[in-house]
Design a protein around this motif. Structure first.
Motif, mmCIF file in Angstrom:
data_model
loop_
_atom_site.group_PDB
_atom_site.id
_atom_site.type_symbol
_atom_site.label_atom_id
_atom_site.label_comp_id
_atom_site.label_asym_id
_atom_site.label_seq_id
_atom_site.Cartn_x
_atom_site.Cartn_y
_atom_site.Cartn_z
ATOM 1 N N ARG A 180 0.984 -0.801 -0.049
ATOM 2 C CA ARG A 180 0.213 0.314 0.028
ATOM 3 C C ARG A 180 1.074 1.269 0.234
ATOM 4 N NH1 ARG A 180 -1.878 0.408 6.426
ATOM 5 N NH2 ARG A 180 -2.972 2.446 5.043
ATOM 6 N N VAL A 181 1.913 0.933 -0.603
ATOM 7 C CA VAL A 181 2.736 2.178 -0.823
ATOM 8 C C VAL A 181 2.929 2.636 -2.052
ATOM 9 C CG1 VAL A 181 4.166 1.752 1.432
ATOM 10 C CG2 VAL A 181 4.863 0.753 -1.000
ATOM 11 N N GLY A 182 1.352 2.539 -2.962
ATOM 12 C CA GLY A 182 2.188 3.388 -4.658
ATOM 13 C C GLY A 182 2.182 4.618 -4.360
ATOM 14 N N GLY A 183 1.872 5.736 -2.800
ATOM 15 C CA GLY A 183 1.550 7.000 -2.717
ATOM 16 C C GLY A 183 3.660 7.088 -3.231
ATOM 17 N N VAL A 184 4.829 5.975 -2.945
ATOM 18 C CA VAL A 184 6.026 6.770 -3.466
ATOM 19 C C VAL A 184 6.494 6.217 -5.522
ATOM 20 C CG1 VAL A 184 8.398 4.981 -3.671
ATOM 21 C CG2 VAL A 184 6.495 5.143 -1.578
ATOM 22 N N ALA A 185 5.366 5.862 -5.707
ATOM 23 C CA ALA A 185 5.346 5.753 -7.648
ATOM 24 C C ALA A 185 4.610 7.278 -7.800
ATOM 25 C CB ALA A 185 4.334 5.080 -7.762
ATOM 26 N N ILE A 186 4.105 7.275 -6.961
ATOM 27 C CA ILE A 186 2.979 9.477 -7.605
ATOM 28 C C ILE A 186 4.165 10.649 -7.247
ATOM 29 C CG2 ILE A 186 1.152 10.714 -7.071
ATOM 30 C CD1 ILE A 186 0.748 8.311 -8.169
ATOM 31 N N PHE A 187 4.549 9.763 -5.311
ATOM 32 C CA PHE A 187 5.899 11.115 -5.549
ATOM 33 C C PHE A 187 6.779 10.597 -5.737
ATOM 34 C CE2 PHE A 187 8.480 13.257 -2.792
ATOM 35 C CZ PHE A 187 8.085 14.475 -2.329
ATOM 36 N N PHE B 132 -1.898 -0.380 -3.949
ATOM 37 C CA PHE B 132 -2.355 1.001 -3.517
ATOM 38 C C PHE B 132 -2.065 1.400 -3.397
ATOM 39 C CE2 PHE B 132 -4.802 -3.778 -1.206
ATOM 40 C CZ PHE B 132 -5.178 -4.037 -1.834
ATOM 41 N N LEU B 133 -2.833 3.316 -3.576
ATOM 42 C CA LEU B 133 -2.345 4.259 -3.325
ATOM 43 C C LEU B 133 -1.796 4.076 -1.881
ATOM 44 C CD1 LEU B 133 -4.453 6.448 -4.952
ATOM 45 C CD2 LEU B 133 -2.168 6.385 -5.635
ATOM 46 N N GLY B 134 -2.891 3.494 -0.869
ATOM 47 C CA GLY B 134 -1.775 4.082 0.918
ATOM 48 C C GLY B 134 -1.994 5.453 1.452
ATOM 49 N N ASP B 135 -1.923 6.160 2.342
ATOM 50 C CA ASP B 135 -2.666 7.470 2.298
ATOM 51 C C ASP B 135 -1.745 8.382 1.897
ATOM 52 O OD1 ASP B 135 -3.502 5.755 4.589
ATOM 53 O OD2 ASP B 135 -3.805 7.633 5.422
ATOM 54 N N ALA B 136 0.097 7.930 1.488
ATOM 55 C CA ALA B 136 0.275 9.197 1.007
ATOM 56 C C ALA B 136 0.199 9.471 -0.530
ATOM 57 C CB ALA B 136 1.724 7.915 1.562
ATOM 58 N N GLY B 137 -0.171 7.747 -1.199
ATOM 59 C CA GLY B 137 -0.520 8.180 -2.576
ATOM 60 C C GLY B 137 -1.727 9.340 -2.841
ATOM 61 N N ALA B 138 -2.775 8.717 -1.932
ATOM 62 C CA ALA B 138 -4.277 9.536 -2.293
ATOM 63 C C ALA B 138 -4.059 11.137 -2.118
ATOM 64 C CB ALA B 138 -5.552 8.431 -1.307
ATOM 65 N N PHE C 47 3.348 14.063 2.295
ATOM 66 C CA PHE C 47 4.033 12.735 1.598
ATOM 67 C C PHE C 47 4.318 11.952 3.108
ATOM 68 C CE2 PHE C 47 7.385 10.025 0.320
ATOM 69 C CZ PHE C 47 6.688 9.008 -0.518
ATOM 70 N N VAL C 48 5.192 12.619 3.674
ATOM 71 C CA VAL C 48 6.314 11.101 5.161
ATOM 72 C C VAL C 48 5.154 11.146 6.069
ATOM 73 C CG1 VAL C 48 7.769 11.823 6.480
ATOM 74 C CG2 VAL C 48 8.254 12.635 4.571
ATOM 75 N N VAL C 49 3.855 11.825 6.402
ATOM 76 C CA VAL C 49 3.386 11.428 7.132
ATOM 77 C C VAL C 49 2.884 10.046 6.698
ATOM 78 C CG1 VAL C 49 1.142 12.349 8.569
ATOM 79 C CG2 VAL C 49 3.887 13.963 8.101
ATOM 80 N N GLY C 50 2.010 10.249 5.668
ATOM 81 C CA GLY C 50 1.340 9.358 5.068
ATOM 82 C C GLY C 50 1.600 8.154 4.650
ATOM 83 N N ARG D 214 -3.068 13.282 10.437
ATOM 84 C CA ARG D 214 -2.908 13.431 8.776
ATOM 85 C C ARG D 214 -3.393 14.505 8.215
ATOM 86 N NH1 ARG D 214 -5.420 7.951 7.575
ATOM 87 N NH2 ARG D 214 -5.724 7.375 9.641
ATOM 88 N N MET D 215 -4.479 14.744 9.133
ATOM 89 C CA MET D 215 -4.857 15.287 8.423
ATOM 90 C C MET D 215 -4.417 17.382 9.349
ATOM 91 S SD MET D 215 -7.825 17.615 7.576
ATOM 92 C CE MET D 215 -9.565 16.139 7.139
ATOM 93 N N LEU D 216 -3.939 17.011 9.902
ATOM 94 C CA LEU D 216 -2.912 18.741 10.741
ATOM 95 C C LEU D 216 -1.716 18.563 10.019
ATOM 96 C CD1 LEU D 216 -2.667 17.904 14.550
ATOM 97 C CD2 LEU D 216 -3.717 20.104 13.090
ATOM 98 N N ALA D 217 -1.154 17.575 9.264
ATOM 99 C CA ALA D 217 0.040 17.326 7.877
ATOM 100 C C ALA D 217 -1.339 18.121 6.955
ATOM 101 C CB ALA D 217 0.236 15.797 8.154
ATOM 102 N N ALA D 218 -2.327 17.971 6.228
ATOM 103 C CA ALA D 218 -2.301 17.794 5.576
ATOM 104 C C ALA D 218 -2.289 19.570 5.161
ATOM 105 C CB ALA D 218 -3.379 18.056 4.690
#
Length: 357
Positions: free
Chosen positions: A52-59, A215-221, A88-91, A105-109
């Protein structure tokens, strides 16, 4: 007319390659697949541990896009990506199994948006509402509104990331719509930036849909929602003829699902950040299982849900493009889609009971 350039293919290839690499390495690095208890989470729609670290690819694609960005905005754009890295790091920490609460996560956003405002010196310039537009120019109103909008949309993409391909398909449609609107408004810079992001997300989509290998995961989404919301703000800043309601239409599905979740949980006196299994995509998937496919057919119902929802997800961005400079008509379109969205959701349980096998 929009067209693909070589660097967009490069971004798609990078994203695809990173996703395939993560899938191949998951057995060697189990943490890539998160925690086993995630399968028992209230909102879980899957039956096996999956990266669930697809965010690595997105970032990664987002970072590479800095190199291909127009020279005129390369500096500010690099600062924007830097601001996004906080979120991204927090996600990513959450995706790797280090618990990050929804509040964090909301505070990070919000923190990432605040950093972007500080680095770029801009915020949401107008809302398409007479009276409010005069107030938004003042930072006391404009900055908090910007934080609310950008963090809300980032969280919205996380909420719809429940079945294979839905969040990434929604994001691709939004990015392409923003690119079309930017072209119609004569804002060439955003034409290229939006298409590059669409290409990066598409590379992930090829591995995520239909089999859900990653999956996208939090970092990706969160990254996708953050980037697209700020791209919308950039269009409003640089193209005064564009309607804010048209921009909202490009991001309609995650916004509508978020508002529905807030209403649903508030009505039940629950924390608005508490997960549940009552999102639209979850209702549709259960309807497919109960009324058509039968139980224990999750591997088919999951990707089929995205296919069933795709016309409803894509229709608002198309309307946004068609009504890009018609503020009143774009507002009316938002209202019409809202009525259809909430009315369909309210009618769904009765229809499922009527047609169940």
């Amino acid at each position: 007319m929009l067209h693909f350039e070589w660097h967009e293919f490069a971004l798609a290839a990078l994203s695809f390659g990173l996703c395939v690499s993560i899938v191949l390495l998951r057995s060697r690095f189990p943490r890539l697949s998160g925690r086993r208890e995630d399968l028992r989470a209230v909102q879980s729609m899957h039956t096996r541990l999956t990266p669930r670290v697809g965010g690595v690819a997105i970032f990664g694609a987002l970072g590479l896009s800095v190199i291909f960005a127009p020279v005129s905005i390369s500096g500010p754009y690099a600062n924007f990506v830097l601001a996004n890295s906080l979120l991204f790091v927090v996600g990513l920490a959450e995706d790797l199994g280090f618990h990050m609460s929804p509040r964090r996560r909301m505070l990070a956003a919000m923190g990432a948006s605040l950093l972007a405002i500080w680095l770029l010196g801009v915020w949401l310039p107008r809302a398409g509402i007479p009276g409010l537009d005069l107030l938004v120019n003042h930072w006391v109103i404009g900055v908090p509104l910007t934080l609310l909008v950008t963090a809300g949309i980032a969280n919205g993409f996380n909420l719809i990331d429940g079945v294979n391909g839905l969040a990434s398909m929604t994001a691709i449609a939004a990015a392409i719509a923003l690119s079309y609107i930017a072209e119609l408004a004569g804002y060439a810079t955003m034409v290229h930036l939006s298409m590059m992001i669409a290409a990066g997300i598409f590379g992930f989509f090829l591995v995520n849909y239909p089999f859900g290998l990653i999956f996208l995961g939090d970092a990706g989404a969160y990254t996708i929602g953050f980037v697209l919301s700020w791209f919308g703000i950039a269009v409003l800043l640089n193209a005064p003829d564009v309607s804010p309601w048209a921009i909202l239409l490009t991001l309609y599905w995650p916004v509508a699902d978020t508002l529905l979740a807030i209403y649903r949980r508030s009505r039940r006196n629950k924390d608005v950040s508490a997960p549940d299994r009552l999102h639209v995509h979850q209702m549709v998937m259960r309807a497919l299982e109960i009324c058509i496919l039968g139980r224990n057919r999750r591997q088919i119902a999951n990707p089929l849900t995205t296919l069933v929802l795709s016309p409803f997800v894509i229709a608002p961005p198309i309307a946004g493009v068609l009504l890009w400079n018609q503020n009143q008509n774009a507002f009316l379109a938002v209202v019409v889609f809202g009525v259809l969205f909430f009315a369909s959701y309210a009618a769904a349980p009765g229809l499922i009971r009527r047609f169940r096998r």
